[in-house]
Design a protein around this motif. Structure first.
Motif, PDB file in Angstrom:
ATOM      1  N   LEU A 204       0.827  -1.210   0.000  1.00  0.00           N
ATOM      2  CA  LEU A 204       0.000   0.000   0.000  1.00  0.00           C
ATOM      3  C   LEU A 204       0.864   1.264   0.000  1.00  0.00           C
ATOM      4  O   LEU A 204       1.891   1.330   0.666  1.00  0.00           O
ATOM      5  N   ALA A 205       0.397   2.257  -0.757  1.00  0.00           N
ATOM      6  CA  ALA A 205       1.075   3.562  -0.792  1.00  0.00           C
ATOM      7  C   ALA A 205       0.197   4.585  -0.082  1.00  0.00           C
ATOM      8  O   ALA A 205      -1.019   4.616  -0.282  1.00  0.00           O
ATOM      9  N   CYS A 206       0.792   5.412   0.757  1.00  0.00           N
ATOM     10  CA  CYS A 206       0.031   6.440   1.485  1.00  0.00           C
ATOM     11  C   CYS A 206      -0.337   7.572   0.531  1.00  0.00           C
ATOM     12  O   CYS A 206       0.527   8.175  -0.102  1.00  0.00           O
ATOM     13  N   PHE A 207      -1.621   7.850   0.427  1.00  0.00           N
ATOM     14  CA  PHE A 207      -2.079   8.949  -0.426  1.00  0.00           C
ATOM     15  C   PHE A 207      -2.085  10.261   0.352  1.00  0.00           C
ATOM     16  O   PHE A 207      -1.592  11.282  -0.113  1.00  0.00           O
ATOM     17  N   ILE A 208      -2.654  10.239   1.555  1.00  0.00           N
ATOM     18  CA  ILE A 208      -2.670  11.451   2.379  1.00  0.00           C
ATOM     19  C   ILE A 208      -2.896  11.091   3.838  1.00  0.00           C
ATOM     20  O   ILE A 208      -3.600  10.134   4.140  1.00  0.00           O
ATOM     21  N   ARG A 209      -2.243  11.828   4.736  1.00  0.00           N
ATOM     22  CA  ARG A 209      -2.478  11.673   6.173  1.00  0.00           C
ATOM     23  C   ARG A 209      -3.477  12.731   6.630  1.00  0.00           C
ATOM     24  O   ARG A 209      -3.630  13.759   5.989  1.00  0.00           O
ATOM     25  N   PHE A 210      -4.129  12.462   7.730  1.00  0.00           N
ATOM     26  CA  PHE A 210      -5.263  13.292   8.130  1.00  0.00           C
ATOM     27  C   PHE A 210      -4.908  14.549   8.893  1.00  0.00           C
ATOM     28  O   PHE A 210      -5.773  15.348   9.203  1.00  0.00           O
ATOM     29  N   GLU A 211      -3.637  14.757   9.253  1.00  0.00           N
ATOM     30  CA  GLU A 211      -3.288  15.954   9.998  1.00  0.00           C
ATOM     31  C   GLU A 211      -3.519  17.213   9.157  1.00  0.00           C
ATOM     32  O   GLU A 211      -3.033  17.313   8.043  1.00  0.00           O
ATOM     33  N   LYS A 212      -4.275  18.145   9.724  1.00  0.00           N
ATOM     34  CA  LYS A 212      -4.533  19.443   9.077  1.00  0.00           C
ATOM     35  C   LYS A 212      -5.166  19.309   7.696  1.00  0.00           C
ATOM     36  O   LYS A 212      -4.866  20.068   6.783  1.00  0.00           O
ATOM     37  N   VAL A 213      -6.032  18.330   7.534  1.00  0.00           N
ATOM     38  CA  VAL A 213      -6.748  18.136   6.263  1.00  0.00           C
ATOM     39  C   VAL A 213      -8.248  18.203   6.531  1.00  0.00           C
ATOM     40  O   VAL A 213      -8.745  17.567   7.456  1.00  0.00           O
ATOM     41  N   ASN A 214      -8.966  19.008   5.763  1.00  0.00           N
ATOM     42  CA  ASN A 214     -10.417  19.075   5.859  1.00  0.00           C
ATOM     43  C   ASN A 214     -11.045  18.441   4.619  1.00  0.00           C
ATOM     44  O   ASN A 214     -10.490  18.503   3.531  1.00  0.00           O
ATOM     45  N   ILE A 215     -12.206  17.829   4.815  1.00  0.00           N
ATOM     46  CA  ILE A 215     -12.891  17.139   3.729  1.00  0.00           C
ATOM     47  C   ILE A 215     -14.112  17.954   3.330  1.00  0.00           C
ATOM     48  O   ILE A 215     -14.952  18.298   4.171  1.00  0.00           O
ATOM     49  N   TYR A 216     -14.206  18.279   2.055  1.00  0.00           N
ATOM     50  CA  TYR A 216     -15.311  19.069   1.501  1.00  0.00           C
ATOM     51  C   TYR A 216     -16.122  18.231   0.520  1.00  0.00           C
ATOM     52  O   TYR A 216     -15.562  17.385  -0.183  1.00  0.00           O
ATOM     53  N   THR A 217     -17.425  18.508   0.457  1.00  0.00           N
ATOM     54  CA  THR A 217     -18.239  17.963  -0.623  1.00  0.00           C
ATOM     55  C   THR A 217     -18.211  18.960  -1.774  1.00  0.00           C
ATOM     56  O   THR A 217     -17.945  20.147  -1.573  1.00  0.00           O
ATOM     57  N   THR A 218     -18.486  18.483  -2.970  1.00  0.00           N
ATOM     58  CA  THR A 218     -18.388  19.331  -4.162  1.00  0.00           C
ATOM     59  C   THR A 218     -19.720  19.390  -4.892  1.00  0.00           C
ATOM     60  O   THR A 218     -20.617  18.576  -4.650  1.00  0.00           O
ATOM     61  N   SER A 219     -19.846  20.338  -5.794  1.00  0.00           N
ATOM     62  CA  SER A 219     -21.049  20.444  -6.625  1.00  0.00           C
ATOM     63  C   SER A 219     -20.654  20.724  -8.076  1.00  0.00           C
ATOM     64  O   SER A 219     -19.725  21.481  -8.342  1.00  0.00           O
ATOM     65  N   SER A 220     -21.333  20.071  -8.989  1.00  0.00           N
ATOM     66  CA  SER A 220     -21.156  20.270 -10.444  1.00  0.00           C
ATOM     67  C   SER A 220     -19.729  20.017 -10.912  1.00  0.00           C
ATOM     68  O   SER A 220     -19.238  20.699 -11.807  1.00  0.00           O
ATOM     69  N   TYR A 221     -19.048  19.041 -10.330  1.00  0.00           N
ATOM     70  CA  TYR A 221     -17.674  18.762 -10.756  1.00  0.00           C
ATOM     71  C   TYR A 221     -17.621  17.975 -12.067  1.00  0.00           C
ATOM     72  O   TYR A 221     -16.561  17.866 -12.672  1.00  0.00           O
ATOM     73  N   LYS A 222     -18.765  17.445 -12.479  1.00  0.00           N
ATOM     74  CA  LYS A 222     -18.804  16.813 -13.806  1.00  0.00           C
ATOM     75  C   LYS A 222     -18.577  17.862 -14.882  1.00  0.00           C
ATOM     76  O   LYS A 222     -17.888  17.623 -15.876  1.00  0.00           O
ATOM     77  N   GLN A 223     -19.159  19.049 -14.689  1.00  0.00           N
ATOM     78  CA  GLN A 223     -18.981  20.142 -15.641  1.00  0.00           C
ATOM     79  C   GLN A 223     -17.665  20.872 -15.400  1.00  0.00           C
ATOM     80  O   GLN A 223     -16.949  21.213 -16.340  1.00  0.00           O
TER      81      GLN A 223
END
Length: 347
Positions: free
Chosen positions: A315-334
């Motif tokens: 396994l390769a680490c993609f991102i660690r959770f320190e100082k990371v916020n998770i957002y939802t998105t809108s209209s990213y298909k366009q």
């Protein structure tokens, strides 16, 4: 003597360079229209200027703000002097320690004559109160923000918050102002129209810190919304911990859910659900979305590199959770040609 002359000449030259640099910076600030007092721009969120935001405060909130600022100013003018000398008699500077504490309010003894004087000197109009508040805000050591919170019906509420208050504290204020039921579903949500993302602030966050990161001319907005998914980890734990057993998910009763929560949260450590699956990834600066098999772990998000297996060693680490916020998105298909509308963003 010649050496001293050389040193004086070098020193004079250095002073001249520093003066020239400071003049250049002042000219650059003036030509770019940058406010030379950026501190004032951080006093309000959602308004064009501080005066407008103060004017939007309800009278009793403005009175409370002025009284709070007055008490802090009085406290700053009467510092407590302590002898900081060491046993040898040499005076030393003690290290500064910041300690969060509740403000102490003292009530002075008021005579009849002094009470008359207070009444005469009190600001009588809202404009007078705003003028006093503007002056005192510049002197305040505790960071304060006047925020405009938008409701689902497009109305808004104006609040004063300071750096010691958590999101939960601000939500309690909003429950009082809106008279809505105090439920865990309600959230303060940050909306960023430029990036087309939003997230609900967590209840333990101190609100002033993330809001202070917004730029002065930011179009970001703050919403008071009902978000039933906010605590779904605890109201529907089987979705996260028993996702492989789909048959038992729908039939789980409340007692079984409580046992599941106790099993994963009741010990000395929290057990993170082993969620995994295929996600499309768009890395910063890349145009193509690549399918990768991702796995959730306590320390972060990992993925299986091309040609590797799901074993932990591959396994390769993609991102660690320190100082990371998770957002939802809108209209990213366009916006970004995403392969699906169901996107989230790590920032």
């Amino acid at each position: 003597a010649e050496e001293m002359d050389d040193i004086d000449a070098m020193f004079s030259h250095l002073l001249g360079e520093m003066d020239h640099l400071s003049q250049s910076l002042e000219q650059a600030a003036g030509s770019s229209g940058v406010d030379v007092t950026p501190q004032e721009s951080s006093f309000s969120i959602g308004f064009d200027n501080l005066n407008e935001s103060l004017n939007e405060l309800e009278d009793h909130d403005l009175d409370a703000l002025v009284a709070d600022l007055e008490s802090k100013t009085t406290g700053q003018q009467c510092p407590n002097h302590e002898d900081t000398r060491n046993p040898t008699g040499n005076q030393t500077m003690l290290p500064a320690i910041y300690q969060e504490s509740e403000p102490v309010v003292t009530f002075p003894v008021v005579t009849t004559q002094s009470s008359r004087a207070v009444k005469i000197n009190e600001p009588q109009t809202k404009a007078d109160k705003i003028k006093v508040a503007l002056e005192k805000l510049k002197e305040a050591k505790v960071r304060k923000l006047i925020i405009k919170v938008l409701m689902s019906d497009n109305s808004s509420k104006t609040l004063m918050v300071d750096e010691r208050q958590t999101v939960r504290d601000v939500l309690d204020k909003l429950f009082e102002k809106t008279h809505c039921e105090s439920s865990i579903d309600w959230s303060l949500c940050e909306n960023n129209p430029e990036m087309q993302i939003e997230r609900a602030f967590e209840d333990h966050e101190c609100l002033v810190e993330p809001l202070s990161a917004w730029s002065r001319h930011s179009e970001n907005k703050l919403y008071f919304l009902s978000t039933p998914q906010k605590y779904m980890m605890f109201t529907e734990p089987q979705i996260f911990y028993m996702w492989k057993k789909k048959s038992s998910m729908s039939s789980m009763n409340s007692q079984a859910k409580e046992l599941l929560i106790k099993e994963h949260f009741g010990g000395s450590t929290v057990i993170v659900p082993n969620l995994e699956g295929m996600l499309y990834l768009k890395e910063d600066g890349k145009k193509v979305w690549k399918p990768r098999y991702f796995m959730l772990r306590a320390s972060g998000i990992y993925y299986v590199p091309k040609g590797k297996t799901k074993s932990s060693s591959d396994l390769a680490c993609f991102i660690r959770f320190e100082k990371v916020n998770i957002y939802t998105t809108s209209s990213y298909k366009q916006k970004y040609r995403a392969p699906t509308d169901f996107c989230f963003l790590l920032k």
